[in-house]
Design an enzyme around this catalytic site. Structure first.
Site: not given
Ligand code: ZN
Length: 651
Positions: A447-448, A451, A454, A476, A586
């Site tokens: 998940h991180e 980011h 991105h 998210e 989210y």
């Molecule tokens: Zn996040």
């Protein structure tokens, strides 16, 4: 070219912050003192340049407030963060700057601006409006005061959570159910022969999932859900009130209306519609999930009712019983190093990248590792990221990605490469084992990393649109989409290897993991609904909230009995860290993340063609255009909630 964090001291953080503020002030003052007509170059450009100087100062100094091992550095860095944030508020409140930008916006040059610069100007005008420049001076001053106050409240709240320490010392008996490698990692308790279980995730989460001692689960959860309660309860209530005062002055019905105006949702009604479309179906699913858990509980505790501190435990028991999944056994296939390598391999293939570890980077702690990201075709470095993955006293206690240097095109045409950091709190190595990630931790890492990609794969010229600066209810999507790869059998089999034998994870274990994925999707998603609804309930009224009442009311969405005396919201950092009237994001973003992943599912989850289209149309574009336009460009159609609803078992 990477900042030397090893030499960071309290003095250096203060000095670089002072220096940045001074330079930024000079630039900003120049906007109103040049005496000529207002052009982009003498009006908007210096304002943007000042913002860039401060963004760099954040990454080199203030950021350390969440990460540095020394308390004195953290303290001044948090102060620095507060000064930088307040500076932004001061600038947007200044009448002379507003008048300068407005004068430029009425000039002939404005009509000739390229699209990205026109968008920069629009955002300045929008932000000046949201700072109240259409109002009289008294109201504007009041708004400035309220915002200054809000910044102080938010900084204080975050600091209280990060610095919070609490624990329970347990006997070996009380640790019944936890594996030896968990116990081995615990510190010593005060009384001889006891072990200290702290609030750090790698100690808290396995305990709540695996400890047989029901009373100790209750006690530990009680402490965890009351972190920073005394100090932060009043700060949160005050912030909610302050936000509504701002909304009132600006003529918005509620803070939620104000906050959502600049997001994809645009208005609270759209968010309410999303929730309405999932809650009844989720409640139905949750009822069946609860019945199964209740039955298991009653075998251990006849006549008792399932409580919030039982959920994770019996969910784990059910995964063991019905699917043969033991979380500690699964973790043996997820040594941190292998998971990172696997993540790099997959994203190399899909997004055409190469990763290189930088061994000699000067970081803020020996745990921190630094990587360079290159374009595979020419091996040109394009970005860097720091991974700081283990708990430490005083460190940010959750998992998140932080901007250290924001990508942008400089005046001379060169591109300043983005630099980001992941701060997380995963299971540490022990004397006998490397860091073995629980499945949930590996998901968090993916998940991180979404980011990070991105942020790092941006090609945007303007700093304010680069990286993850999209509408905040889209941000998210690039992170949650990454989690999907962690659930693909061919992906897991590629990198999940036993830490001792190097055997790949057995195919049938992968199959069972995937099969058990949605076992408690009803309860799990309803917990997210509860947090989102709680946030909205605070920010959709007149600003006078009874936190306890609002919390209890929203808690009913979890379908579990309320844990008397708890106040999870006093450590719910999202409410005081930019996700206020935004936690719904989210679920909102998951709709789009799931929709975009359905394209990978259809065309090939490792297909570089889809991967590059996603990279170029979504990841690279930041906030250069609206997120809905990224979606249309990538999908080649209007977005749909079908995949999202399907994943929730509602279709
Ligand atoms: Zn996040």
């Amino acid at each position: 070219m990477l900042h030397d964090y090893e030499s960071s001291t309290a003095q250096s953080v203060t000095a670089l912050t002072d220096d940045a503020l001074e330079k930024a002030n000079q630039l900003v003052d120049g906007v109103t003192t040049h005496g000529g007509t207002h052009t982009y170059a003498n009006t908007v450009a210096p304002l943007e340049a000042a913002g860039t100087i401060l963004a760099d100062a954040y990454g080199a100094g203030a950021f350390l407030g969440r990460a540095h091992p020394n308390q004195d550095v953290r303290d001044v860095a948090i102060e620095a963060e507060e000064r930088l944030t307040k500076w932004g508020n001061d600038v947007i409140s200044r009448r002379d700057l507003y008048e300068a930008v407005k004068a430029f916006s009425e000039s002939a040059e404005k009509e000739t601006l390229p699209a990205d610069r026109a968008r920069v100007l629009d955002e300045w005008l929008r932000d000046f409006r949201r700072a109240g420049h259409q109002l009289d001076e008294g109201k504007r001053e009041r708004l400035h005061e309220l915002r200054t106050h809000l910044i102080e409240l938010e900084v204080e709240f975050g600091k209280n959570v990060d610095e919070w320490q609490d624990h329970i010392d347990m006997t070996l008996d009380e640790l019944d159910g936890l594996p030896p490698e968990y116990i081995e990692r615990l510190g010593e308790g005060k009384a001889p022969g006891t072990y200290r279980v702290t609030m750090d995730y790698p100690e808290y989460t396995p305990f709540i999932q695996q400890a047989r001692n029901r009373e100790m689960r209750r006690k530990l959860q009680f402490k965890f859900w009351n972190r920073a309660k005394a100090a932060n309860g009043p700060l949160l209530a005050e912030a909610v009130k302050t936000r509504q005062q701002i909304a009132d002055l600006l003529g918005y019905a509620t803070w939620a209306h104000y906050a959502m105006e600049v997001k994809m949702a645009k208005s609270p009604d759209a968010v309410a519609d999303l929730y309405d479309s999932i809650i009844p179906g989720l409640e139905k699913r949750a009822a069946a999930e609860l019945a199964a858990l209740q039955e298991m509980l009653e075998q251990d505790h006849p006549g008792e009712q399932l409580q919030s501190w039982d959920w994770a435990y019996y969910a784990n028991e059910q995964r063991k019983r019905d699917f043969g999944i033991d979380p500690n056994e699964v973790a043996e296939y997820f040594p941190l190093g292998e998971v990172m390598e696997g993540m790099f391999d997959i994203t190399s293939d899909v997004f055409d990248l190469v990763y290189r570890r930088i061994e000699d980077a000067a970081t803020w702690h020996p745990d921190v590792q630094v990587y360079e990201i290159q374009n595979a075709d020419n091996e040109e470095p394009i970005a860097y990221f720091y991974a700081d993955l283990f708990p430490r006293k005083g460190k940010y206690g959750h998992a998140a990605a932080f901007p250290l240097v924001v990508g942008r095109r400089e005046e001379d045409g060169t591109y300043t490469k983005p630099v980001a950091a992941i701060l997380a709190n995963f299971t540490k190595p022990s004397a006998t084992q490397p860091s073995l990630l629980k499945h949930g931790e590996a998901l968090t890492l993916f998940h991180e990393f979404g980011h990070i990609l991105h942020f790092c794969l941006t090609t945007v010229n303007e700093r304010r649109f680069a990286g993850f600066e999209t509408e905040w209810d889209f941000v998210e999507a690039p992170s949650q989409i990454m989690e999907h790869w962690m659930w693909q059998p061919e992906v897991l089999q590629h990198f999940a290897r036993h830490y001792e034998t190097a055997e790949p994870i057995p195919a049938d274990l992968v199959e069972r993991l995937v099969e058990a994925r949605d076992l408690h999707v009803g309860l799990g998603t309803l917990r997210q609904v509860f947090l989102g609804k709680f946030d909205l309930s605070l920010h959709s009224g007149d600003g006078n909230v009874d936190l306890d009442r609002a919390y209890r009311a929203a808690y009913t969405y979890t379908q579990l009995p309320f844990h008397e005396g708890t106040a999870f919201h006093t450590s719910f950092g999202h409410l005081m860290g930019g996700y206020d009237a935004g936690y719904y994001g989210y679920q909102w973003a998951k709709v789009y993340g799931d929709d975009m992943f359905s394209v990978f599912r259809d065309e090939g989850i490792l297909d570089p063609g889809v991967g590059m289209r996603y990279r170029n149309e979504v990841l690279a574009r930041g906030a250069e255009r609206d997120a809905i336009d990224h979606l249309r460009a990538f999908l080649g159609r209007e977005p749909s909630s079908d995949a999202y609803l399907e994943n929730l078992g509602l279709r």
